[in-house]
Design an enzyme around this catalytic site. Structure first.
Site, PDB file in Angstrom:
ATOM      1  N   LYS A   4       0.836  -1.225   0.000  1.00 46.75           N
ATOM      2  CA  LYS A   4       0.000   0.000   0.000  1.00 46.75           C
ATOM      3  C   LYS A   4       0.862   1.263   0.000  1.00 46.75           C
ATOM      4  O   LYS A   4       0.619   2.187  -0.774  1.00 46.75           O
ATOM      5  CB  LYS A   4      -0.918   0.051   1.238  1.00 46.75           C
ATOM      6  CG  LYS A   4      -1.875  -1.100   1.357  1.00 46.75           C
ATOM      7  CD  LYS A   4      -2.754  -0.962   2.582  1.00 46.75           C
ATOM      8  CE  LYS A   4      -1.989  -1.019   3.889  1.00 46.75           C
ATOM      9  NZ  LYS A   4      -1.368  -2.328   4.177  1.00 46.75           N
TER      10      LYS A   4
ATOM     11  N   ARG B 109      -9.537   1.482   8.815  1.00 52.36           N
ATOM     12  CA  ARG B 109      -9.162   0.085   9.004  1.00 52.36           C
ATOM     13  C   ARG B 109     -10.185  -0.694   9.810  1.00 52.36           C
ATOM     14  O   ARG B 109      -9.984  -1.866  10.062  1.00 52.36           O
ATOM     15  CB  ARG B 109      -7.856   0.084   9.796  1.00 52.36           C
ATOM     16  CG  ARG B 109      -6.690  -0.497   9.070  1.00 52.36           C
ATOM     17  CD  ARG B 109      -5.513  -0.184   9.940  1.00 52.36           C
ATOM     18  NE  ARG B 109      -4.403  -1.000   9.686  1.00 52.36           N
ATOM     19  CZ  ARG B 109      -3.303  -0.570   9.083  1.00 52.36           C
ATOM     20  NH1 ARG B 109      -3.224   0.646   8.620  1.00 52.36           N
ATOM     21  NH2 ARG B 109      -2.300  -1.375   8.963  1.00 52.36           N
TER      22      ARG B 109
ATOM     23  N   ARG C 170      11.563  -2.402  10.501  1.00 51.79           N
ATOM     24  CA  ARG C 170      10.508  -2.002  11.439  1.00 51.79           C
ATOM     25  C   ARG C 170      10.316  -3.042  12.536  1.00 51.79           C
ATOM     26  O   ARG C 170      10.378  -4.228  12.282  1.00 51.79           O
ATOM     27  CB  ARG C 170       9.182  -1.817  10.678  1.00 51.79           C
ATOM     28  CG  ARG C 170       8.994  -0.408  10.199  1.00 51.79           C
ATOM     29  CD  ARG C 170       7.850  -0.237   9.269  1.00 51.79           C
ATOM     30  NE  ARG C 170       6.588  -0.848   9.664  1.00 51.79           N
ATOM     31  CZ  ARG C 170       5.454  -0.724   8.972  1.00 51.79           C
ATOM     32  NH1 ARG C 170       5.448  -0.009   7.864  1.00 51.79           N
ATOM     33  NH2 ARG C 170       4.353  -1.300   9.364  1.00 51.79           N
TER      34      ARG C 170
HETATM   35  P1  AP5 Z   1       4.881  -1.582   1.682  1.00 48.02           P
HETATM   36  O1  AP5 Z   1       4.574  -0.673   0.554  1.00 48.02           O
HETATM   37  O2  AP5 Z   1       5.659  -1.028   2.829  1.00 48.02           O
HETATM   38  O3  AP5 Z   1       3.548  -2.332   2.172  1.00 48.02           O
HETATM   39  P2  AP5 Z   1       2.331  -1.806   3.028  1.00 48.02           P
HETATM   40  O4  AP5 Z   1       1.115  -2.492   2.516  1.00 48.02           O
HETATM   41  O5  AP5 Z   1       2.316  -0.314   3.092  1.00 48.02           O
HETATM   42  O6  AP5 Z   1       2.742  -2.442   4.398  1.00 48.02           O
HETATM   43  P3  AP5 Z   1       2.642  -1.878   5.857  1.00 48.02           P
HETATM   44  O7  AP5 Z   1       3.329  -2.935   6.698  1.00 48.02           O
HETATM   45  O8  AP5 Z   1       3.186  -0.493   5.977  1.00 48.02           O
HETATM   46  O9  AP5 Z   1       1.145  -1.913   6.080  1.00 48.02           O
HETATM   47  P4  AP5 Z   1       0.467  -1.962   7.414  1.00 48.02           P
HETATM   48  O10 AP5 Z   1      -0.917  -1.768   6.999  1.00 48.02           O
HETATM   49  O11 AP5 Z   1       0.734  -3.180   8.226  1.00 48.02           O
HETATM   50  O12 AP5 Z   1       1.246  -0.847   8.231  1.00 48.02           O
HETATM   51  P5  AP5 Z   1       0.934   0.657   8.543  1.00 48.02           P
HETATM   52  O13 AP5 Z   1       2.210   1.383   8.485  1.00 48.02           O
HETATM   53  O14 AP5 Z   1      -0.230   1.162   7.781  1.00 48.02           O
HETATM   54  O15 AP5 Z   1       5.656  -2.841   1.065  1.00 48.02           O
HETATM   55  C1  AP5 Z   1       6.140  -3.877   1.902  1.00 48.02           C
HETATM   56  C2  AP5 Z   1       7.510  -4.382   1.349  1.00 48.02           C
HETATM   57  O16 AP5 Z   1       7.297  -5.003   0.091  1.00 48.02           O
HETATM   58  C3  AP5 Z   1       8.540  -3.261   1.114  1.00 48.02           C
HETATM   59  O17 AP5 Z   1       9.816  -3.748   1.425  1.00 48.02           O
HETATM   60  C4  AP5 Z   1       8.419  -2.950  -0.395  1.00 48.02           C
HETATM   61  O18 AP5 Z   1       9.625  -2.447  -0.933  1.00 48.02           O
HETATM   62  C5  AP5 Z   1       8.075  -4.341  -0.930  1.00 48.02           C
HETATM   63  N1  AP5 Z   1       7.240  -4.262  -2.123  1.00 48.02           N
HETATM   64  C6  AP5 Z   1       6.188  -3.412  -2.339  1.00 48.02           C
HETATM   65  N2  AP5 Z   1       5.649  -3.650  -3.541  1.00 48.02           N
HETATM   66  C7  AP5 Z   1       6.335  -4.704  -4.071  1.00 48.02           C
HETATM   67  C8  AP5 Z   1       6.242  -5.442  -5.280  1.00 48.02           C
HETATM   68  N3  AP5 Z   1       5.319  -5.142  -6.203  1.00 48.02           N
HETATM   69  N4  AP5 Z   1       7.099  -6.475  -5.478  1.00 48.02           N
HETATM   70  C9  AP5 Z   1       8.022  -6.793  -4.538  1.00 48.02           C
HETATM   71  N5  AP5 Z   1       8.192  -6.123  -3.380  1.00 48.02           N
HETATM   72  C10 AP5 Z   1       7.344  -5.097  -3.145  1.00 48.02           C
HETATM   73  O19 AP5 Z   1       0.440   0.521  10.060  1.00 48.02           O
HETATM   74  C11 AP5 Z   1       1.336   0.049  11.066  1.00 48.02           C
HETATM   75  C12 AP5 Z   1       0.583  -0.068  12.381  1.00 48.02           C
HETATM   76  O20 AP5 Z   1       0.057   1.230  12.755  1.00 48.02           O
HETATM   77  C13 AP5 Z   1      -0.634  -0.990  12.385  1.00 48.02           C
HETATM   78  O21 AP5 Z   1      -0.268  -2.345  12.598  1.00 48.02           O
HETATM   79  C14 AP5 Z   1      -1.422  -0.395  13.558  1.00 48.02           C
HETATM   80  O22 AP5 Z   1      -0.879  -0.788  14.793  1.00 48.02           O
HETATM   81  C15 AP5 Z   1      -1.205   1.108  13.402  1.00 48.02           C
HETATM   82  N6  AP5 Z   1      -2.229   1.751  12.575  1.00 48.02           N
HETATM   83  C16 AP5 Z   1      -2.017   2.458  11.427  1.00 48.02           C
HETATM   84  N7  AP5 Z   1      -3.178   2.906  10.920  1.00 48.02           N
HETATM   85  C17 AP5 Z   1      -4.141   2.483  11.768  1.00 48.02           C
HETATM   86  C18 AP5 Z   1      -5.555   2.613  11.767  1.00 48.02           C
HETATM   87  N8  AP5 Z   1      -6.211   3.280  10.797  1.00 48.02           N
HETATM   88  N9  AP5 Z   1      -6.257   2.041  12.780  1.00 48.02           N
HETATM   89  C19 AP5 Z   1      -5.637   1.380  13.770  1.00 48.02           C
HETATM   90  N10 AP5 Z   1      -4.294   1.209  13.822  1.00 48.02           N
HETATM   91  C20 AP5 Z   1      -3.548   1.752  12.822  1.00 48.02           C
END
Ligand code: AP5
Length: 220
Positions: free
Chosen positions: A8, A87, A159
Site C-alpha cells: 500500500k 481500518r 521495522r
Molecule cells: P509496503 O509498501 O511497505 O507495504 P504496506 O502495505 O504499506 O505495508 P505496511 O506494513 O506499511 O502496512 P500496514 O498496513 O501493516 O502498516 P501501517 O504502516 O499502515 O511494502 C512492503 C515491502 O514489500 C517493502 O519492502 C516494499 O519495498 C516491498 N514491495 C512493495 N511492492 C512490491 C512489489 N510489487 N514487489 C516486490 N516487493 C514489493 O500501520 C502500522 C501499524 O500502525 C498498524 O499495525 C497499527 O498498529 C497502526 N495503525 C495504522 N493505521 C491504523 C488505523 N487506521 N487504525 C488502527 N491502527 C492503525
C-alpha cells in the site's frame, strides 16, 4: 486497502508521483510520533505505540483524533490518498460522516490482493529510511548502497512490527477488523480490486488503468 505488506505504501508513493494527490499514511504518522523524545509523547500516543509494536490495531478513538487534526488534507487541491485508514467499520463510518459534513466524497477505494506467502516475504525483506521514510526491499527493491537511502543517504532500518510474531498479529487484525470493509465499500459502489503481483510500476499501471474509469488522471 490491503493486508499488511501488500504494498500500500509503495503504491501510494507511486500514485502520489503520478497524480500529485496528497499522501496521508496513519502508520507513518504513528511512527513519526514514536521517534519524538519520550517527554513529547502524550499518554494516549504512548499507549498507541504499544499497540503498534505488538502488531495490534490502535484504538479507533486515538486514530480518529489524529486524522481529525489533519482534516485540511481532505481539501488538498490535487486530492488525497489515504493509506492504512480507515481500518475498521467504525473508522469508515466516522470518515464518511466527516466527508459528508465537508461536502466531499471518495472517488474510489483501491483494494490490493496478494497471497499470504508473498506478503510475508515482502514484510521480512522491508527496509525503511529513518530520515525520509522511503521504503526498500532487500531483494526486490534494494537501495544502491546497502543500508543507505538512495534519496537522502539516511540509514535504513527494519521495522519493529516486521518481526514474525507481530506479522502474525497484524494479519489476524486485518482479517478480523479490516477485511469487512471490502463489503462496506463494495456496497457504496467504490471498491476497485487490483492484483498486487508484479513489479511496483506494473501494479501502479494496473491501478491507474482501473482508476481512469473514475476520472483519475496522471499529471506529467
Ligand atoms: P509496503 O509498501 O511497505 O507495504 P504496506 O502495505 O504499506 O505495508 P505496511 O506494513 O506499511 O502496512 P500496514 O498496513 O501493516 O502498516 P501501517 O504502516 O499502515 O511494502 C512492503 C515491502 O514489500 C517493502 O519492502 C516494499 O519495498 C516491498 N514491495 C512493495 N511492492 C512490491 C512489489 N510489487 N514487489 C516486490 N516487493 C514489493 O500501520 C502500522 C501499524 O500502525 C498498524 O499495525 C497499527 O498498529 C497502526 N495503525 C495504522 N493505521 C491504523 C488505523 N487506521 N487504525 C488502527 N491502527 C492503525
Amino acid at each position: 486497502m490491503g493486508a499488511p505488506g501488500v504494498g500500500k505504501g509503495t503504491q501510494a508513493e507511486l500514485l502520489n508521483r503520478r497524480t500529485h494527490a496528497c499522501h496521508l499514511s496513519t502508520g507513518d504518522v504513528f511512527r513519526a510520533a514514536g521517534s519524538r523524545p519520550d517527554c513529547e509523547q502524550s499518554p494516549a500516543m504512548k499507549e498507541a505505540l504499544g499497540y503498534m509494536r505488538r502488531g495490534a490495531l490502535v484504538p479507533d478513538f486515538t486514530v480518529w483524533e489524529m486524522v481529525r487534526e489533519r482534516r485540511e488534507c481532505l481539501h488538498c487541491g490535487g486530492g488525497f490518498i489515504l493509506d492504512g485508514f480507515p481500518r475498521t467499520l467504525g473508522q469508515a463510518q466516522s470518515l464518511k460522516e466527516l466527508m459528508d459534513s465537508e461536502g466531499l466524497a471518495l472517488t474510489a477505494v483501491v483494494d490490493y490482493e496478494l497471497p499470504v506467502s508473498a506478503i510475508v516475504a515482502r514484510l521480512g525483506g522491508r527496509r525503511t529510511c529513518g530520515k525520509c521514510k522511503a521504503v526498500y526491499h532487500v531483494t526486490e527493491r534494494p537501495s544502491k548502497v546497502e543500508g543507505r537511502c538512495d534519496r537522502c543517504d539516511g540509514s535504513l532500518f527494519q521495522r519493529e512490527d516486521d518481526r514474525p510474531e507481530s506479522i502474525k498479529v497484524r494479519l489476524e487484525a486485518y482479517n478480523r477488523s479490516t477485511a469487512p470493509l471490502i463489503e462496506f465499500y463494495s456496497g457504496l459502489g467504490l471498491l476497485v480490486q487490483v492484483e498486487a503481483i508484479g513489479s511496483p510500476e506494473e501494479i501502479c499501471d494496473r491501478s491507474m488503468a482501473a482508476l481512469q474509469s473514475r476520472h483519475v488522471e496522471a499529471i506529467s
